[in-house]
Every structure is written in C-alpha cells, then in structure tokens.
Design an enzyme around this catalytic site. Structure first.
Site, PDB file in Angstrom:
ATOM      1  N   THR A   1       0.871  -1.179  -0.331  1.00  0.00           N
ATOM      2  CA  THR A   1      -0.026  -0.385   0.132  1.00  0.00           C
ATOM      3  C   THR A   1       1.006   1.646   0.137  1.00  0.00           C
ATOM      4  O   THR A   1       2.104   0.997   0.691  1.00  0.00           O
ATOM      5  CB  THR A   1      -0.810   0.381   1.717  1.00  0.00           C
ATOM      6  OG1 THR A   1       0.009   0.321   2.947  1.00  0.00           O
ATOM      7  CG2 THR A   1      -1.766  -1.773   1.188  1.00  0.00           C
ATOM      8  N   VAL A   2       0.724   2.506  -0.891  1.00  0.00           N
ATOM      9  CA  VAL A   2       0.849   3.120  -0.317  1.00  0.00           C
ATOM     10  C   VAL A   2       0.001   4.568  -0.093  1.00  0.00           C
ATOM     11  O   VAL A   2      -1.022   4.374  -0.751  1.00  0.00           O
ATOM     12  CB  VAL A   2       1.692   4.453  -2.326  1.00  0.00           C
ATOM     13  CG1 VAL A   2       2.173   5.527  -1.825  1.00  0.00           C
ATOM     14  CG2 VAL A   2       2.627   2.908  -2.150  1.00  0.00           C
TER      15      VAL A   2
ATOM     16  N   ARG B   1       1.301   7.861  -5.975  1.00  0.00           N
ATOM     17  CA  ARG B   1       1.981   8.110  -7.582  1.00  0.00           C
ATOM     18  C   ARG B   1       3.272   8.969  -7.750  1.00  0.00           C
ATOM     19  O   ARG B   1       3.812  10.087  -8.626  1.00  0.00           O
ATOM     20  CB  ARG B   1       0.607   9.422  -8.839  1.00  0.00           C
ATOM     21  CG  ARG B   1      -0.024   8.495  -9.025  1.00  0.00           C
ATOM     22  CD  ARG B   1       0.054   6.806  -9.021  1.00  0.00           C
ATOM     23  NE  ARG B   1      -1.500   6.713  -9.674  1.00  0.00           N
ATOM     24  CZ  ARG B   1      -1.619   5.848  -8.780  1.00  0.00           C
ATOM     25  NH1 ARG B   1      -1.255   4.790  -7.820  1.00  0.00           N
ATOM     26  NH2 ARG B   1      -2.548   5.075  -8.266  1.00  0.00           N
TER      27      ARG B   1
ATOM     28  N   THR C   1       6.901   1.740  -6.365  1.00  0.00           N
ATOM     29  CA  THR C   1       8.044   1.445  -7.471  1.00  0.00           C
ATOM     30  C   THR C   1       9.553   0.976  -6.546  1.00  0.00           C
ATOM     31  O   THR C   1      10.470  -0.324  -6.765  1.00  0.00           O
ATOM     32  CB  THR C   1       8.538   2.207  -9.307  1.00  0.00           C
ATOM     33  OG1 THR C   1       7.482   2.901  -9.528  1.00  0.00           O
ATOM     34  CG2 THR C   1       9.492   1.243  -9.879  1.00  0.00           C
TER      35      THR C   1
ATOM     36  N   TYR D   1       1.483  -4.701 -11.563  1.00  0.00           N
ATOM     37  CA  TYR D   1       2.081  -5.662 -11.308  1.00  0.00           C
ATOM     38  C   TYR D   1       3.124  -5.849 -12.566  1.00  0.00           C
ATOM     39  O   TYR D   1       4.512  -6.368 -11.948  1.00  0.00           O
ATOM     40  CB  TYR D   1       2.368  -6.827 -10.413  1.00  0.00           C
ATOM     41  CG  TYR D   1       1.884  -6.422  -9.359  1.00  0.00           C
ATOM     42  CD1 TYR D   1       2.982  -5.546  -8.225  1.00  0.00           C
ATOM     43  CD2 TYR D   1       0.176  -6.102  -8.785  1.00  0.00           C
ATOM     44  CE1 TYR D   1       2.388  -5.091  -6.917  1.00  0.00           C
ATOM     45  CE2 TYR D   1       0.007  -5.936  -7.385  1.00  0.00           C
ATOM     46  CZ  TYR D   1       1.140  -5.260  -6.422  1.00  0.00           C
ATOM     47  OH  TYR D   1       0.759  -5.086  -5.556  1.00  0.00           O
TER      48      TYR D   1
ATOM     49  N   PHE E   1      -3.854 -14.009   1.080  1.00  0.00           N
ATOM     50  CA  PHE E   1      -2.516 -13.550   1.288  1.00  0.00           C
ATOM     51  C   PHE E   1      -2.224 -12.508   1.533  1.00  0.00           C
ATOM     52  O   PHE E   1      -3.056 -11.538  -0.151  1.00  0.00           O
ATOM     53  CB  PHE E   1      -0.910 -14.299   1.596  1.00  0.00           C
ATOM     54  CG  PHE E   1      -0.950 -14.985   0.305  1.00  0.00           C
ATOM     55  CD1 PHE E   1      -0.063 -13.527  -0.523  1.00  0.00           C
ATOM     56  CD2 PHE E   1      -1.034 -16.183  -0.719  1.00  0.00           C
ATOM     57  CE1 PHE E   1       0.365 -13.765  -1.814  1.00  0.00           C
ATOM     58  CE2 PHE E   1      -0.834 -16.378  -1.956  1.00  0.00           C
ATOM     59  CZ  PHE E   1       0.242 -15.275  -2.475  1.00  0.00           C
TER      60      PHE E   1
HETATM   61  C1  LIG Z   1      -1.050   0.450  -6.097  1.00  0.00           C
HETATM   62  C2  LIG Z   1      -0.398   1.434  -5.614  1.00  0.00           C
HETATM   63  C3  LIG Z   1       0.548   0.844  -4.176  1.00  0.00           C
HETATM   64  C4  LIG Z   1       1.002   2.424  -6.133  1.00  0.00           C
HETATM   65  O1  LIG Z   1       1.739   3.262  -5.656  1.00  0.00           O
HETATM   66  P1  LIG Z   1       2.431   4.320  -6.313  1.00  0.00           P
HETATM   67  O2  LIG Z   1       3.367   4.747  -4.894  1.00  0.00           O
HETATM   68  O3  LIG Z   1       1.404   5.324  -6.022  1.00  0.00           O
HETATM   69  O4  LIG Z   1       2.927   3.656  -7.342  1.00  0.00           O
HETATM   70  P2  LIG Z   1       4.350   4.522  -8.241  1.00  0.00           P
HETATM   71  O5  LIG Z   1       4.248   5.642  -7.766  1.00  0.00           O
HETATM   72  O6  LIG Z   1       5.177   3.694  -8.496  1.00  0.00           O
HETATM   73  O7  LIG Z   1       3.602   4.185  -8.990  1.00  0.00           O
HETATM   74  C5  LIG Z   1       4.531   3.527 -11.174  1.00  0.00           C
HETATM   75  C6  LIG Z   1       3.756   3.092 -11.933  1.00  0.00           C
HETATM   76  O8  LIG Z   1       2.861   2.223 -11.378  1.00  0.00           O
HETATM   77  C7  LIG Z   1       1.674   3.193 -12.209  1.00  0.00           C
HETATM   78  N1  LIG Z   1       0.712   2.811 -11.238  1.00  0.00           N
HETATM   79  C8  LIG Z   1       0.615   2.437  -9.944  1.00  0.00           C
HETATM   80  N2  LIG Z   1      -0.718   2.594  -9.436  1.00  0.00           N
HETATM   81  C9  LIG Z   1      -1.652   1.861 -10.409  1.00  0.00           C
HETATM   82  C10 LIG Z   1      -2.980   1.824 -10.367  1.00  0.00           C
HETATM   83  N3  LIG Z   1      -3.419   0.893  -9.060  1.00  0.00           N
HETATM   84  N4  LIG Z   1      -3.239   1.269 -11.844  1.00  0.00           N
HETATM   85  C11 LIG Z   1      -2.438   1.190 -13.207  1.00  0.00           C
HETATM   86  N5  LIG Z   1      -1.362   2.323 -12.778  1.00  0.00           N
HETATM   87  C12 LIG Z   1      -0.577   2.389 -11.240  1.00  0.00           C
HETATM   88  C13 LIG Z   1       1.705   4.910 -11.622  1.00  0.00           C
HETATM   89  O9  LIG Z   1       0.888   5.603 -12.647  1.00  0.00           O
HETATM   90  C14 LIG Z   1       3.309   4.635 -11.761  1.00  0.00           C
HETATM   91  O10 LIG Z   1       3.367   4.735 -13.824  1.00  0.00           O
HETATM   92  P3  LIG Z   1       4.517   5.586 -14.876  1.00  0.00           P
HETATM   93  O11 LIG Z   1       5.906   4.254 -14.242  1.00  0.00           O
HETATM   94  O12 LIG Z   1       4.124   4.571 -16.443  1.00  0.00           O
HETATM   95  O13 LIG Z   1       4.156   6.410 -13.866  1.00  0.00           O
HETATM   96  C15 LIG Z   1      -0.956   3.113  -4.474  1.00  0.00           C
HETATM   97  O14 LIG Z   1      -1.525   2.713  -5.923  1.00  0.00           O
HETATM   98  C16 LIG Z   1      -2.054   1.392  -3.795  1.00  0.00           C
HETATM   99  O15 LIG Z   1      -1.625   1.791  -2.222  1.00  0.00           O
HETATM  100  N6  LIG Z   1      -3.767   1.691  -3.720  1.00  0.00           N
HETATM  101  C17 LIG Z   1      -4.431   1.192  -2.661  1.00  0.00           C
HETATM  102  C18 LIG Z   1      -3.914  -0.197  -2.123  1.00  0.00           C
HETATM  103  C19 LIG Z   1      -3.176  -1.021  -3.212  1.00  0.00           C
HETATM  104  O16 LIG Z   1      -4.831  -1.898  -4.185  1.00  0.00           O
HETATM  105  N7  LIG Z   1      -2.354  -2.083  -3.032  1.00  0.00           N
HETATM  106  C20 LIG Z   1      -2.026  -3.058  -4.325  1.00  0.00           C
HETATM  107  C21 LIG Z   1      -2.408  -4.490  -3.485  1.00  0.00           C
HETATM  108  S1  LIG Z   1      -2.019  -5.545  -4.416  1.00  0.00           S
END
Ligand SMILES: CC(C)(COP(=O)(O)OP(=O)(O)OC[C@H]1O[C@@H](n2cnc3c(N)ncnc32)[C@H](O)[C@@H]1OP(=O)(O)O)[C@@H](O)C(=O)NCCC(=O)NCCS
Length: 412
Positions: free
Chosen positions: A84-85, A91, A96, A124, A412
């Site tokens: 999570t972030v 973004r 990453t 992913y 998980f």
């Molecule tokens: C998904 C999550 C972890 C992404 O974190 P983040 O720090 O914003 O991601 P980053 O800034 O490192 O993004 C890396 C790349 O992935 C893309 N990306 C990140 N989340 C994305 C999403 N949900 N859908 C599509 N693209 C996504 C970004 O646009 C970025 O693309 P770019 O390199 O072309 O600019 C965050 O949005 C989150 O916590 N979401 C809610 C919880 C969740 O769904 N967690 C995943 C559990 S499996």
C-alpha cells in the site's frame, strides 16, 4: 515535506501500526485479532515500507511459504502482501522503490519465485509479474444443481464438526488432496488458524464459519468442507439462505462429491457461491446442468521469476522439452540472457548458453506460463512471445502446460 526512510518493522507494536496503516489504505478498519494472527507467521524483517518518523507512508511485505509446482515438487516462494501507499504519497514512485527493494531482497534470500494477488490487474506487469493462475467464482441456485446420474457418492457419511475436530484431520487431508496441484501452498499451524478465523466483519456478509467432515464407511476421515451459511428470508416468506463455500477437499472423488451434495442439499439454502476455485474445479463436471453453475473467471495469482534458471529447473514438464529461450527482463536485469532448458516429467535442467535462440520471451510472460495455466502458444499468438525456430513453440507449449489447472485458494 517530511523526509521518508525505507525501513523494516522492528517489534510487535511497530508491526501493529504498520498493518493498521495498510488496512486504512485498503479502506478497512484495522482488526487487531487478524493482525495478531498474521504476526504468528510473519518475519518482521520482511515487512517494510517508507516511514516519515511518525507514521507509515507505505507498506509492503512477503511471507516465506512453499508452493507446489507442476510435477508435485514444492519450492520456497515469497508470497507478497500488504502493498500500500497512502493517498497522501501516491504516484511519486514509492511502490516502484518498494518493488525494487523487495525483489533485491528476495533474490538475496535465494528464493527463485515471488507470487501475489493484485487488487488491480494493471499494477504489477511493469515489475515482471505475469498473470499465471486464473481464479473462478462458482455460483448457482442449489435446486438447479443436481448431479449427473452416474456420479458415485460412495457410502460415506458427512457430519458437522467444530474447529478443533476440523484441525485434527484437515491438514493431512489437504496435504494429500493438493499434492499434485500447482499453486497450492503448504499450510503451517498458524496459517490454518488464520484460514478458519472468524470475526464480526467476516460474518457480516456471509454468516458464521462452519465445518463438516466426510467419513468413509470404515471410519477413515477422507474429506472436509469449510463454509458460511447466511440466513435470509425473501419478502414472500420463502427461505432464501445463501451458502458461501470456502473450501472442499477430499482424498478421493466419492468423498468430494458427497461433501458437495451435503452442502447443496442443506435445507433453507437457495443459492451457493464458491470463491477462489480452480477453473477446472471438479464440481463443474459433477452437475447435470452445467449452465446452472455459473463460472466467472478473473485474474488470480501473478508469478515473478526472480531467478529464471533456478525457477525453470524447479518445476517439471508435461512432455520432453529441449529449447533455447532468449529472456528479457528490464526490472531484474540479472535474468536477461539466453537459457537452454531441457526437461520432462521427471527432471529439468536449465543453464546459460550461447546457442541460437528458439523463442524470445519476457520474464513477465515466462512467469505467466510457469504454473502451466497459461499457454505459451496463446501468448505467441498474441505476439507476446516470438517463435524464432519453426515448431519450437508448439513443442514447448506442451511441455510447459499441465493437466491440472493451477489454483491458489489461500488468501494472503
Ligand atoms: C497501487 C499503489 C500501491 C501504487 O503506489 P504508487 O506509489 O502510487 O505507485 P508508483 O508511484 O510507484 O507508480 C509506478 C507506476 O505504476 C502506475 N500505477 C500505480 N498504481 C496503479 C494503478 N492502481 N493502476 C494503474 N497504474 C498504476 C503509476 O501510474 C506509475 O506509472 P508510470 O511509471 O508509467 O508513471 C497505491 O495506489 C495503493 O496503495 N493503492 C491502494 C492499495 C492497493 O491497491 N494496493 C495494491 C495491493 S495488491
């Protein structure tokens, strides 16, 4: 802006805060009963994230588990979790950076594989995870789910049991029933505890957890079911209870069929749902009216090959295979290179080579075909893998495929 430090969790209180932060991003209230259970199978140094000195801005982690591969061998796997972030930091590259840190860490621990469930399918692929295992949701109206007349239910007996009785027999049945099913994970005691844990939140939509076991006529316990019945009455006064089935396992087909009959014939129940089923769940073939058992398929587990050569050596192949793969891997460049893979049902060997390649493929797509649930032929037809030697894809696709669809029921 406050400076962020990437660090692992240090103690139980820190872990609780870390997990609470992740529940928040998943839009849930933290549940300490669940967090304390999870702690039992967590290595604190594998749970990490960015911390601003006061709170967690991001979280990620991995459980050390073992997964069954095509051929029945088990391999250590990093089961990636709690990614999570926080909305305040999204973004900006935190995910990453965490993926970079985690994949380096998994590599240094000597694990050849990482797997995860994705909350959103778009996240992913960029980190080399390929969708390897579909997940099926089976749904139907129980009165339409009679079995074929030639189904053998045997002469066993199904009885309701408590959690303690279930735990006294289910682990051995599970191990035997899943021994040849790619994707199934070994479950330790605390995993079982967590798997059957119950609380108000879990009961809200699907009712209290219940258990049943199957005894053969000679008294041998040969199957179990974990399910949740949700009482409901229609406005007309008709019973309309829903049954949510979490797991049915048995060491032979008659016990499996009888357990399902027990569930589907429960009085007052009208509808059934089974989440996280395999796409080839045998129940689909038992019902007489196959259309009455709806099967919704979506993406299940994603696989990341952290060490390509070792991962390809760990599994077995359905048919003899001898192929040179040109693998490209942007996120884990140590994997990029040319590999000669030789194997079959009883052995496998993979090493770097300078021979001309037969097939070009990304690490992501190699992850997708790894458990035998996605066809190399289909990925080639989609232009994602490239055939460089005529006939190599069809021959290799048979080797990489597997007669049983992979499935990962564990959460998980
Ligand atoms: C998904 C999550 C972890 C992404 O974190 P983040 O720090 O914003 O991601 P980053 O800034 O490192 O993004 C890396 C790349 O992935 C893309 N990306 C990140 N989340 C994305 C999403 N949900 N859908 C599509 N693209 C996504 C970004 O646009 C970025 O693309 P770019 O390199 O072309 O600019 C965050 O949005 C989150 O916590 N979401 C809610 C919880 C969740 O769904 N967690 C995943 C559990 S499996």
């Amino acid at each position: 802006m406050t400076e962020l430090t990437l660090r692992a969790t240090t103690d139980d209180d820190d872990f609780r805060e870390f997990m609470s932060a992740s529940y928040g991003v998943f839009l849930q209230d933290p549940r300490m009963d669940e967090i304390d259970l999870i702690r039992k199978f967590t290595d604190l140094d594998r749970m990490f994230g960015f911390h601003d000195g006061k709170r967690w801005a991001s979280t990620a982690g991995a459980f050390a588990r073992e997964v069954i591969l095509p051929g029945g061998l088990t391999a250590p796997v990093a089961a990636v979790t709690v990614v999570t972030v926080s909305p305040s930091h999204r973004r900006r590259g935190l995910l990453t950076a965490m993926m970079r840190h985690q994949l380096d860490d998994i590599r240094s621990r000597g694990e050849a594989l990482a797997i995860l469930f994705a909350s959103e399918a778009l996240i992913y692929g960029r980190f080399g995870y390929g969708m390897a295992c579909s997940s099926a949701t089976l749904k139907g109206q129980v009165r339409e789910l009679a079995f074929r007349p030639d189904v053998d239910l045997g002469d066993g007996l199904v009885t309701a049991v408590d959690a303690e009785t279930l735990l006294s027999c289910a682990p051995a049945i599970y191990d035997q029933a899943t021994a040849q099913k790619p994707g199934q994970m070994a479950r330790t005691g605390p995993w079982w505890e967590s798997w059957i844990h119950d609380n108000e939140e879990r009961q809200k939509d699907s009712g209290k957890i219940r258990f049943a076991v199957h005894h053969d006529a000679d008294g041998t316990v040969s199957g179990f079911a974990i399910y949740r019945p949700k009482s409901h009455w229609a406005d007309t006064g008709q019973p309309a209870a829903e049954l949510h089935v979490q797991e049915v396992r048995a060491t032979h087909s008659r016990a499996y069929a009888r357990l399902w009959r027990y569930l589907l014939d429960m009085d007052l129940v009208r509808s059934v749902t089974c989440y996280g089923a395999a796409v080839d769940e045998p129940l689909r073939y038992l019902v007489a009216d196959q259309r009455a058992l709806q099967c919704d398929v979506s993406d299940g587990v994603y696989v990341r090959l952290v060490d390509v050569a070792r991962a390809l050596t760990l599994r077995r192949y359905a048919a003899p295979i001898d192929v040179v793969l040109e693998v490209s891997d942007e996120f884990c460049p140590w994997n990029s290179g040319r590999y000669r893979l030789r194997g079959g049902p009883d052995h496998a060997d993979c090493e770097n080579t300078t021979e001309p390649p037969d097939i070009a493929i990304t690490a992501r797509d190699l992850g997708a075909i790894y458990l035998g649930g996605v066809s190399l032929q289909s990925l080639t037809a989609a232009g994602l893998a490239v055939e460089l030697t005529a006939g190599s894809v069809q021959r290799s696709a048979v080797g990489f495929g597997w007669p049983t669809a992979p499935s990962v029921p564990d959460d998980f």
